[in-house]
Design a protein around this motif. Structure first.
Motif, PDB file in Angstrom:
ATOM      1  N   LYS A  62      20.247  14.421  -7.321  1.00 15.87           N
ATOM      2  CA  LYS A  62      19.801  15.528  -6.466  1.00 15.87           C
ATOM      3  C   LYS A  62      18.296  15.722  -6.558  1.00 15.87           C
ATOM      4  CE  LYS A  62      24.147  18.136  -6.580  1.00 15.87           C
ATOM      5  NZ  LYS A  62      24.800  19.401  -7.010  1.00 15.87           N
TER       6      LYS A  62
ATOM      7  N   LEU B 264      24.199  13.201 -11.922  1.00 15.11           N
ATOM      8  CA  LEU B 264      24.253  13.845 -10.602  1.00 15.11           C
ATOM      9  C   LEU B 264      23.033  14.734 -10.381  1.00 15.11           C
ATOM     10  CD1 LEU B 264      28.032  14.811 -10.453  1.00 15.11           C
ATOM     11  CD2 LEU B 264      26.871  13.108  -9.033  1.00 15.11           C
ATOM     12  N   TYR B 265      22.606  15.438 -11.423  1.00 23.60           N
ATOM     13  CA  TYR B 265      21.400  16.270 -11.333  1.00 23.60           C
ATOM     14  C   TYR B 265      20.189  15.402 -10.996  1.00 23.60           C
ATOM     15  CZ  TYR B 265      17.272  18.761 -12.964  1.00 23.60           C
ATOM     16  OH  TYR B 265      16.018  19.309 -13.052  1.00 23.60           O
TER      17      TYR B 265
ATOM     18  N   ALA C 170      16.637  12.999  -4.630  1.00 28.15           N
ATOM     19  CA  ALA C 170      16.774  13.238  -3.188  1.00 28.15           C
ATOM     20  C   ALA C 170      15.773  14.292  -2.724  1.00 28.15           C
ATOM     21  CB  ALA C 170      18.193  13.685  -2.862  1.00 28.15           C
ATOM     22  N   LYS C 171      15.595  15.345  -3.520  1.00 28.52           N
ATOM     23  CA  LYS C 171      14.624  16.385  -3.184  1.00 28.52           C
ATOM     24  C   LYS C 171      13.217  15.823  -3.189  1.00 28.52           C
ATOM     25  CE  LYS C 171      13.103  21.022  -4.490  1.00 28.52           C
ATOM     26  NZ  LYS C 171      13.278  22.149  -5.447  1.00 28.52           N
TER      27      LYS C 171
END
Length: 302
Positions: A79, A75-76, A82-83
């Protein structure tokens, strides 16, 4: 099962204490205990052996928590990706600009590349109406255009960001008698000139309106090559018409040999100049920063 529960069991396993984990997670100890109990019930596995001295994982809990750590790390990574995508969306920024603006656009880009910017750009010089159509057809990401009151409706469905104001002027050689005698070009003098024109809708609209009101003028030729226009002005005694900011920001504009003369109040020659893009075209942070730096350079040189 949810992300919070996975986070809870990983933290409890790390601290070996519900009290310490609850403090770190900013949750009540009873709330943490209940969340873990619900997960154990859902999985039908005992994850921790709890006592007054703390909480230690069971053999089955060790395997589950290892998987939970892998899931949280995944999940990290999602993210982080996505960033990264947000910051680098449109890695290639396609820019179209009216003639004369390529200088500040390229100069700003070179300065940012020296600071290791990852942005890539593609720059084309076009007339404003072509830029508007290219943006609507997704052929360019952002454009720097000139727009007047009569044409503002053409960009009503797009996002226009004004940067500066300007106008259309007449340009003549400093060796021309016009350069020494005129501060504002009158109708009578304008009618006697030989014109070489840039192929731009606003220039053509001005000429069309002028001829409709005051009769025909001598248009020598039209082109999209600014160097050819400058050559005709300096060597053939022609005059041309163009946006004043194109002359200000065009590195190759011979300001020492060509003079701008304001046009008398024959019609509204004022324009707003700025950026145009689609409302839903989300520029990356890198691209936004680049556009801001171009604006700063334009304001400094204005």
């Amino acid at each position: 099962m949810n992300i919070e529960q996975l986070t809870y069991i990983v933290e409890v396993a790390k601290t070996k204490s519900l009290a310490k984990a609850a403090e770190i997670l900013n949750i009540s100890q009873s709330g943490l205990s209940q969340a873990i109990s619900r997960l154990e019930s859902e999985l039908n596995i005992k994850l921790f052996i709890r006592s007054r001295t703390g909480a230690v994982t069971t053999k089955e809990g060790d395997a589950i928590i290892e998987k939970a750590q892998d899931a949280l790390y995944a999940l990290y990574q999602i993210k982080a990706e996505a960033k990264h995508q947000l910051n680098n969306i449109n890695d290639l920024l396609r820019i179209s600009a009216i003639p004369g603006l390529a200088g500040p656009i390229i100069d700003t880009y070179i300065l940012l590349k020296q600071k290791e910017s990852t942005l890539k750009i593609e720059v084309n010089e076009k007339a404003s109406m072509e830029i508007i159509e290219d943006i609507k057809d997704d052929k360019t990401d952002i454009g720097f255009i000139a727009i007047n009151k009569a044409s503002i409706d053409l960009v009503s469905d797009l996002h226009f960001i004004p940067v500066m104001n300007g106008k259309i002027s007449v340009y003549t050689s400093i060796d021309s008698p016009l350069a020494n005698t005129m501060e504002r070009m009158t109708v009578d003098l304008l009618k006697t000139q030989k014109f070489v024109l840039y192929k731009d809708e606003y220039v053509q609209n001005f000429i069309n309106n002028f001829q409709r009101l005051y009769g025909p003028i001598d248009v020598f030729f039209k082109t999209t090559n600014l160097d050819v226009i400058t050559k005709a002005v300096m060597e053939l005694g022609a005059v041309t018409i163009g946006h004043d900011i194109s002359a200000v920001f065009n590195h190759s504009f011979p300001s020492d040999t060509v003079k701008a003369i304001e046009i008398a109040d024959l019609s509204d020659t004022s324009f707003r100049f700025g950026w145009l893009k689609k409302h839903d075209n989300k520029l990356s942070n890198e691209a936004k920063h680049y556009i801001e730096e171009v604006n700063k350079m334009l304001w400094r040189q204005q």
